[in-house]
Design an enzyme around this catalytic site. Sequence first.
Site, PDB file in Angstrom:
ATOM      1  CB  ALA A   1     117.772  61.859  81.333  1.00  0.00           C
ATOM      2  CE  LYS A   2     116.462  63.910  88.084  1.00  0.00           C
ATOM      3  NZ  LYS A   2     116.976  64.826  89.031  1.00  0.00           N
ATOM      4  NE  ARG A   3     117.861  65.415  78.668  1.00  0.00           N
ATOM      5  CZ  ARG A   3     117.752  64.819  77.493  1.00  0.00           C
ATOM      6  NH1 ARG A   3     116.703  65.034  76.732  1.00  0.00           N
ATOM      7  NH2 ARG A   3     118.696  63.985  77.081  1.00  0.00           N
ATOM      8  CG  HIS A   4     113.864  61.477  77.868  1.00  0.00           C
ATOM      9  ND1 HIS A   4     115.112  61.041  78.209  1.00  0.00           N
ATOM     10  CD2 HIS A   4     113.981  61.984  76.613  1.00  0.00           C
ATOM     11  CE1 HIS A   4     115.955  61.261  77.211  1.00  0.00           C
ATOM     12  NE2 HIS A   4     115.297  61.840  76.237  1.00  0.00           N
ATOM     13  N   GLY A   5     110.386  62.905  80.874  1.00  0.00           N
ATOM     14  CA  GLY A   5     108.973  62.865  81.291  1.00  0.00           C
ATOM     15  C   GLY A   5     108.747  61.847  82.378  1.00  0.00           C
TER      16      GLY A   5
END
Length: 306
Positions: free
Chosen positions: A242-246
């Site tokens: 997901a986006k939050r992974h970087g």
Amino acid sequence: MRGRFAPSPTGPLHLGNLRTALVSWLQVQCARAPAGGEWLVRMEDLDRVTSSPVHEAGQLADLAALGMVPDGEVVRQSERFALYHDAISTLRATGRVYECFCTRREIQEAAAAPHGELPEGAYPGTCRQLSAAVRRRRLAEGRPPALRLRAEGERYTIDDLIAGRYAGVADDVVLQRNDGVPAYNLAVVVDDAAQGVTAVVRGDDLLASTPRQLLLHDLLGLAHPRYAHVPLVLGPDGQRLAKRHGAVTLAQLASRGLGAGEILARLGASLGLCTPTDVVDARTLAAGFAIERVPRTPWRLDSDDV
Ligand code: GLU
């Protein structure tokens, strides 16, 4: 062979989406002459609130940057509601559709009960047998109904080209949401058949939806495609990417100095087709590709990958 990639244009594609697209594209490139193959892209933009033409253009540009260009016009589900409504009418005529007045909350509560062979979260059938009087009362109260399929416990076994044999029971899937918008499971079946798709490649989060889709194919008299469900890509924490992974999109990876060739090499390496440092383009990856050899386990990224 006709394959397709069917993203929802709700944001930029991430490495997981791009990897699924690449598997679908490679499968078609490997279809041998004389029949050959065609690869299509379909925008699954049923939800007009979350979809946008800006994301659609961005997704197509990212696919093209990696060498994946569709062989025909891009089709948009938002422009095909008439086809979906026709299919619902066909199902209605066979008595296979009922109105469901349940709220999301009521469904969650009822679906928490044991569901046997049915997929997780399957609708427990509360509105299947509503009397005409109750239906009239609900309508008079102003509750707009969703439309559901009346499944009869039909069981399907799928010989998936990647996941192997999978069996499941079709459930009372939503055909049309209570705001009148056709539902994904109906639209995907109508579109794959209308577009002559014979090879469906997608994330394996949709494997459990395949029995309900096959039942819809059968009830509508449509041929079954062959399926290949690709294991998901996970972030370094083991959660779905997901986006939050970087840095997970092409633009984000580009800002770290990674070009299309380097990203393709990483995707190709995750499929066992090259090493991450090889210089490749999409065509060179096709040379060693066989869909049956796509790894059956998720690809977990390292923290320095993102
Ligand atoms: N639109 C779905 C997604 O983005 C894929 C549906 C399909 O390939 O059947 O996950």
